[in-house]
Motif scaffolding. Structure first.
Motif, PDB file in Angstrom:
ATOM      1  N   SER A   1      58.777 -34.230  60.733  1.00 18.71           N
ATOM      2  CA  SER A   1      57.185 -33.663  61.146  1.00 18.71           C
ATOM      3  C   SER A   1      56.998 -32.428  60.074  1.00 18.71           C
ATOM      4  N   GLY A   2      55.508 -32.216  60.017  1.00 16.49           N
ATOM      5  CA  GLY A   2      55.232 -31.066  59.462  1.00 16.49           C
ATOM      6  C   GLY A   2      54.478 -31.364  58.043  1.00 16.49           C
ATOM      7  N   GLY A   3      54.600 -32.583  57.493  1.00 17.32           N
ATOM      8  CA  GLY A   3      53.939 -32.870  56.373  1.00 17.32           C
ATOM      9  C   GLY A   3      52.464 -32.576  56.589  1.00 17.32           C
ATOM     10  N   GLY A   4      51.892 -32.947  55.129  1.00 18.43           N
ATOM     11  CA  GLY A   4      50.194 -33.075  55.165  1.00 18.43           C
ATOM     12  C   GLY A   4      49.623 -32.600  53.873  1.00 18.43           C
ATOM     13  N   LEU A   5      48.420 -32.153  54.007  1.00 17.55           N
ATOM     14  CA  LEU A   5      47.855 -32.083  52.494  1.00 17.55           C
ATOM     15  C   LEU A   5      47.584 -30.315  52.397  1.00 17.55           C
ATOM     16  N   VAL A   6      48.118 -30.081  51.305  1.00 19.23           N
ATOM     17  CA  VAL A   6      47.964 -28.606  51.041  1.00 19.23           C
ATOM     18  C   VAL A   6      47.467 -28.223  49.588  1.00 19.23           C
ATOM     19  N   GLN A   7      47.191 -27.086  49.322  1.00 22.41           N
ATOM     20  CA  GLN A   7      46.566 -26.779  48.079  1.00 22.41           C
ATOM     21  C   GLN A   7      47.468 -26.139  47.199  1.00 22.41           C
ATOM     22  N   PRO A   8      47.595 -26.325  45.717  1.00 16.58           N
ATOM     23  CA  PRO A   8      48.656 -25.907  45.030  1.00 16.58           C
ATOM     24  C   PRO A   8      48.790 -24.188  45.374  1.00 16.58           C
ATOM     25  N   GLY A   9      50.349 -23.734  45.402  1.00 19.75           N
ATOM     26  CA  GLY A   9      50.417 -22.301  45.649  1.00 19.75           C
ATOM     27  C   GLY A   9      50.686 -22.414  47.042  1.00 19.75           C
ATOM     28  N   GLY A  10      50.417 -23.254  47.921  1.00 18.11           N
ATOM     29  CA  GLY A  10      50.401 -23.273  49.459  1.00 18.11           C
ATOM     30  C   GLY A  10      51.951 -23.449  49.845  1.00 18.11           C
ATOM     31  N   SER A  11      52.060 -23.352  51.282  1.00 18.45           N
ATOM     32  CA  SER A  11      53.405 -23.637  52.010  1.00 18.45           C
ATOM     33  C   SER A  11      53.051 -24.630  53.021  1.00 18.45           C
ATOM     34  N   LEU A  12      54.274 -25.307  53.088  1.00 20.07           N
ATOM     35  CA  LEU A  12      54.656 -25.897  54.436  1.00 20.07           C
ATOM     36  C   LEU A  12      55.996 -25.843  54.824  1.00 20.07           C
ATOM     37  N   ARG A  13      56.077 -26.108  56.006  1.00 12.51           N
ATOM     38  CA  ARG A  13      57.377 -26.214  56.822  1.00 12.51           C
ATOM     39  C   ARG A  13      57.745 -27.651  57.327  1.00 12.51           C
ATOM     40  N   LEU A  14      58.538 -28.319  56.754  1.00 13.57           N
ATOM     41  CA  LEU A  14      59.071 -29.535  57.340  1.00 13.57           C
ATOM     42  C   LEU A  14      60.416 -29.417  58.291  1.00 13.57           C
ATOM     43  N   SER A  15      60.153 -30.094  59.566  1.00 16.01           N
ATOM     44  CA  SER A  15      61.263 -30.268  60.425  1.00 16.01           C
ATOM     45  C   SER A  15      61.717 -31.524  60.724  1.00 16.01           C
ATOM     46  N   CYS A  16      63.017 -31.689  61.125  1.00 15.41           N
ATOM     47  CA  CYS A  16      63.602 -32.834  61.351  1.00 15.41           C
ATOM     48  C   CYS A  16      64.304 -32.901  62.718  1.00 15.41           C
ATOM     49  N   ALA A  17      63.834 -33.364  63.672  1.00 15.83           N
ATOM     50  CA  ALA A  17      64.456 -33.536  65.252  1.00 15.83           C
ATOM     51  C   ALA A  17      65.327 -34.591  65.297  1.00 15.83           C
ATOM     52  N   THR A  18      66.713 -34.328  65.669  1.00 19.86           N
ATOM     53  CA  THR A  18      67.650 -35.400  65.548  1.00 19.86           C
ATOM     54  C   THR A  18      67.993 -35.627  66.889  1.00 19.86           C
ATOM     55  N   SER A  19      68.610 -36.875  67.206  1.00 19.51           N
ATOM     56  CA  SER A  19      69.351 -37.016  68.380  1.00 19.51           C
ATOM     57  C   SER A  19      70.311 -38.272  68.215  1.00 19.51           C
ATOM     58  N   GLY A  20      71.184 -38.224  69.240  1.00 19.40           N
ATOM     59  CA  GLY A  20      72.321 -39.646  69.210  1.00 19.40           C
ATOM     60  C   GLY A  20      73.417 -39.572  68.285  1.00 19.40           C
ATOM     61  N   PHE A  21      73.572 -38.281  67.568  1.00 17.63           N
ATOM     62  CA  PHE A  21      74.997 -38.281  67.127  1.00 17.63           C
ATOM     63  C   PHE A  21      75.284 -36.626  67.047  1.00 17.63           C
ATOM     64  N   THR A  22      76.601 -36.276  66.767  1.00 14.96           N
ATOM     65  CA  THR A  22      76.983 -35.025  66.853  1.00 14.96           C
ATOM     66  C   THR A  22      76.521 -34.209  65.808  1.00 14.96           C
ATOM     67  N   PHE A  23      75.217 -33.802  65.849  1.00 14.20           N
ATOM     68  CA  PHE A  23      74.487 -32.927  64.745  1.00 14.20           C
ATOM     69  C   PHE A  23      75.517 -31.990  63.925  1.00 14.20           C
TER      70      PHE A  23
END
Length: 114
Positions: free
Chosen positions: A6-28
């Protein structure tokens, strides 16, 4: 097993985004976690990785100094902080778990455009 980015999207050059990945079903905590990206017409490339023990990190040269990978073993999540984005960062970003088995998420689109 689930990996959900999650966390993707449209951003202008020079901008920031934070992606996250939520996991389950295995020993992380036993798995190295990686972020890959795939741009149109290009091969999937490894962007960043963080080890299962100690949390050592590695980055593609193209993102060093701009991207930061981190993990939270208590929440079974991995994140990718992306700063100073440029149009060449436009891609679908995938998280991946590497260990006794390998697992992939379905990806999240990041578009950097003015």
């Amino acid at each position: 097993v689930q990996l959900v980015e999650s966390g993707g999207g449209l951003v202008q050059p020079g901008g920031s985004l934070r992606l996250s990945c939520a996991t389950s079903g295995f020993t992380f905590r036993y798995y190295e976690m990686r972020w890959f990206r795939e741009a149109p017409g290009k091969e999937r490339e490894l962007v960043a990785a963080i080890s299962s023990v100690g949390g050592s990190t590695n980055y593609a040269n193209s993102v060093k100094g701009r991207f930061t990978i981190s993990r939270d073993n208590a929440k079974n999540t991995v994140s990718l902080q992306m700063n100073n984005l440029n149009p060449e960062d436009t891609a679908v970003y995938y998280c991946s778990a590497v260990g006794p088995n390998s697992y992939w998420g379905r990806g999240t689109q990041v578009t950097v455009s003015s």
